[in-house]
Scaffold this active site. Structure first.
Site, PDB file in Angstrom:
ATOM      1  NE  ARG A   5      11.122  13.254 -33.449  1.00  0.00           N
ATOM      2  CZ  ARG A   5      11.228  12.913 -34.618  1.00  0.00           C
ATOM      3  NH1 ARG A   5      12.488  12.411 -34.613  1.00  0.00           N
ATOM      4  NH2 ARG A   5      10.102  12.816 -35.708  1.00  0.00           N
ATOM      5  CD  GLN A  14       5.327  13.906 -43.042  1.00  0.00           C
ATOM      6  OE1 GLN A  14       4.934  13.354 -43.835  1.00  0.00           O
ATOM      7  NE2 GLN A  14       6.024  14.623 -43.563  1.00  0.00           N
ATOM      8  CD  GLN A  69       5.431  10.907 -40.125  1.00  0.00           C
ATOM      9  OE1 GLN A  69       5.502   9.645 -40.412  1.00  0.00           O
ATOM     10  NE2 GLN A  69       6.144  11.305 -40.169  1.00  0.00           N
ATOM     11  CG  ASP A  70       3.241  14.390 -38.817  1.00  0.00           C
ATOM     12  OD1 ASP A  70       4.351  14.710 -36.843  1.00  0.00           O
ATOM     13  OD2 ASP A  70       3.359  15.868 -39.113  1.00  0.00           O
ATOM     14  CG  ASP A 105       7.353  13.694 -34.555  1.00  0.00           C
ATOM     15  OD1 ASP A 105       8.412  13.614 -33.359  1.00  0.00           O
ATOM     16  OD2 ASP A 105       8.122  13.720 -35.940  1.00  0.00           O
TER      17      ASP A 105
END
Length: 533
Positions: A437, A334, A356-357, A378
């Site tokens: 998701r 993250q 990520q993120d 994500d």
């Protein structure tokens, strides 16, 4: 506890403008009182507190019960902050220290959002037009409900005993906010109002009457000749050499736009724009020209909330022609480039770059136009209400065995007005890619009139784990195109929808999902209010 049928029937038969203000005073409000304290451990104390606040109000009106419950919830949130303060200075790990500070700030967000909601409730009780305030109340209560979850997420990988104690400390305020939001939703029967012109594209020349002549002139100007209140430059030609210094000296709680012009250059700093810094506008020299970059990440001990290169919390933030970047790379997990808790914020011609993120759409109402967003896992996530319009979404190479997912929307209650709407955009995938998701049970995301490259997988969407949220999420696709847009192989989850009618799709447009016509013209950012086809 559910409302008795007769109660709901009476509410539905009333004219919608009178639901909150003119309900008959002899209506039995006991079901409302019980719902306000549903699930609370000490229900008797909860009921007593609400009845105390009711004493100075009209105790037989549903709006008065909601008002009293909101005040009780606000007091509980303030007490939760005091509880968190007792943990400051304890001998705990670095991440736990940061998580505790996160919790204090997030609860402070909730206090503000509940206080704003209480002010709007007073306006409704005084007979003001309900339609003017309904979007604000739903947005602020939805955000207040999510903040405690973010607090708890900061304790991931830490001592479970501390996390358990924090969870217990937050349980009551979280339950109270959820109850108030459910009560408001049940009393709120107005449908979405249709946009004035569902196909219009608005630019800075379309202003509501309430915008001053001075602000109109400011918003008409392009960045190259816009009057800036502060100039930041690395070469010393501006008053400031860091963006943080310029923000720190900007006025607090300002009702007028404050423009900070950031000249071309690479600014290596983490920026945390607190909630008191309202109506700030950052203007750069273009994507790739004005760059803010850092590399904070989860593996260094930061919470995800604190990894952001740039975090903005003050209302009414605008960014234009700037790159926000986190260079931590996929191996550090993250690592947020941009986190937004700013209500009615707008981003125009910006690039948001990470792995990520990348983009943390944390809470409240946000709009992105002609932006580039890069990531792996994500990389558009959070629980705000956001519309991304005419944006380009690029995938990057993830770690081995990782699957690229564009979105992870975090709606936790069906009463929240949150979700992601990606409209007239481009999914430019270079890796096998899924559209999203479900991070939380009521995750909500739609793609409309968007190009999807061939690397978007036939299933389209990915599970979080097992069958979690597959019945309660709301995912939809409407008239997308490109090789990856074929619907024949899409998931068959109960919560997945192939949107075939324009009326449903319209619910996720700027005009209806964000009520954008009421606030976006003041930003000067171009936007399309409804569907384009």
């Amino acid at each position: 506890m559910a409302f008795p049928n007769f109660f709901l029937i009476i509410l539905l038969l009333l004219p919608s403008s009178q639901v909150l203000s003119d309900v008959q005073p002899n209506l039995n409000t006991q079901p409302l009182l019980m719902q306000a304290c549903e699930g609370i451990d000490d229900r008797d104390l909860c009921l007593s507190n609400i009845r105390t606040h009711l004493q100075n109000l009209e105790p037989h009106a549903p709006s008065s019960v909601l008002h009293a419950a909101l005040r009780t919830t606000l007091n509980e949130a303030r007490q939760a902050i005091e509880t968190m303060t007792r943990f400051t200075g304890l001998s705990v790990s670095y991440r736990e220290q940061i998580a505790i500070e996160d919790c204090k700030e997030l609860l402070d967000f909730s206090v503000s959002e509940l206080a704003w909601s209480l002010t709007e409730m007073r306006k409704i009780r005084d007979g003001d037009t309900r339609a003017e305030y309904e979007g604000n109340l739903k947005a602020w209560l939805s955000a207040a409900l999510s903040n405690q979850d973010t607090c708890l997420e900061g304790f991931e990988g830490t001592d479970r005993h501390l996390e358990s104690f924090i969870r217990g400390s937050l349980k009551q305020v979280t339950q109270l906010i959820g109850n108030v939001l459910a009560m408001y939703t049940q009393l709120h029967t107005l449908p979405f109002r249709p946009p004035r012109n569902s196909t219009s594209t608005y630019t800075s020349s379309n202003f509501p009457e309430w915008i001053t002549d001075g602000d109109q002139e400011l918003l008409r100007n392009h960045s190259s000749r816009m009057h800036a209140h502060a100039v930041v430059s690395l070469d010393g030609s501006g008053r400031y050499q860091t963006i943080t210094d310029a923000i720190n000296e900007a006025p607090s709680y300002s009702n007028r736009r404050y423009v900070i012009y950031v000249k071309r250059g690479v600014y290596k700093e983490n920026i945390d724009m607190k909630k008191k810094k309202t109506n700030i506008m950052l203007v750069g020299d273009g994507i790739g020209q004005t760059v803010v970059t850092a590399d904070r990440n989860f593996m260094q001990g930061w919470t995800t909330f604190r990894t952001a290169t740039v975090a903005v919390s003050g209302k009414g933030f605008i960014a234009r022609d700037i790159t926000f970047r986190n260079t931590a790379g996929p191996e550090n997990h993250q690592a947020v480039a941009l986190r937004v808790d700013s209500d009615q914020s707008a981003f125009f011609r910006c690039s948001i770059e990470g792995y990520q993120d990348t983009l943390y759409v944390h809470s409240l109402r946000q709009f992105y136009r002609e932006c580039n967003i890069y990531g792996t896992i994500d990389f558009i996530f959070g629980n705000g209400a956001a519309v991304l319009q005419n944006c380009k979404i690029f995938t990057r190479v993830p770690l081995p065995l990782q699957k690229v997912t564009v979105t992870a929307q975090g709606r936790k209650s069906p009463n929240q007005n949150t979700g992601f709407s990606i409209q007239n955009s481009y999914i430019l995938a270079t890796q096998p890619t899924y559209l999203g998701r479900p991070w939380k049970p009521y995750s909500r995301t739609v793609f409309m009139n968007t190009y999807m490259g061939g690397m978007v997988q036939p299933r389209g969407w990915l599970e979080w784990y097992g069958d979690f949220a597959l019945n309660t999420l709301w995912y939809g696709e409407y008239r997308n195109y490109g090789r990856g847009s074929s619907l024949s192989g899409r998931v068959k989850w109960p919560g997945y929808h192939i949107i075939r009618d324009a009326a449903t799709a319209n619910s996720f447009t700027v005009g209806r999902f964000l009520n954008g016509r009421s606030w976006l013209p003041a930003t000067g950012v171009k936007f399309t209010e409804g569907l384009t086809n």
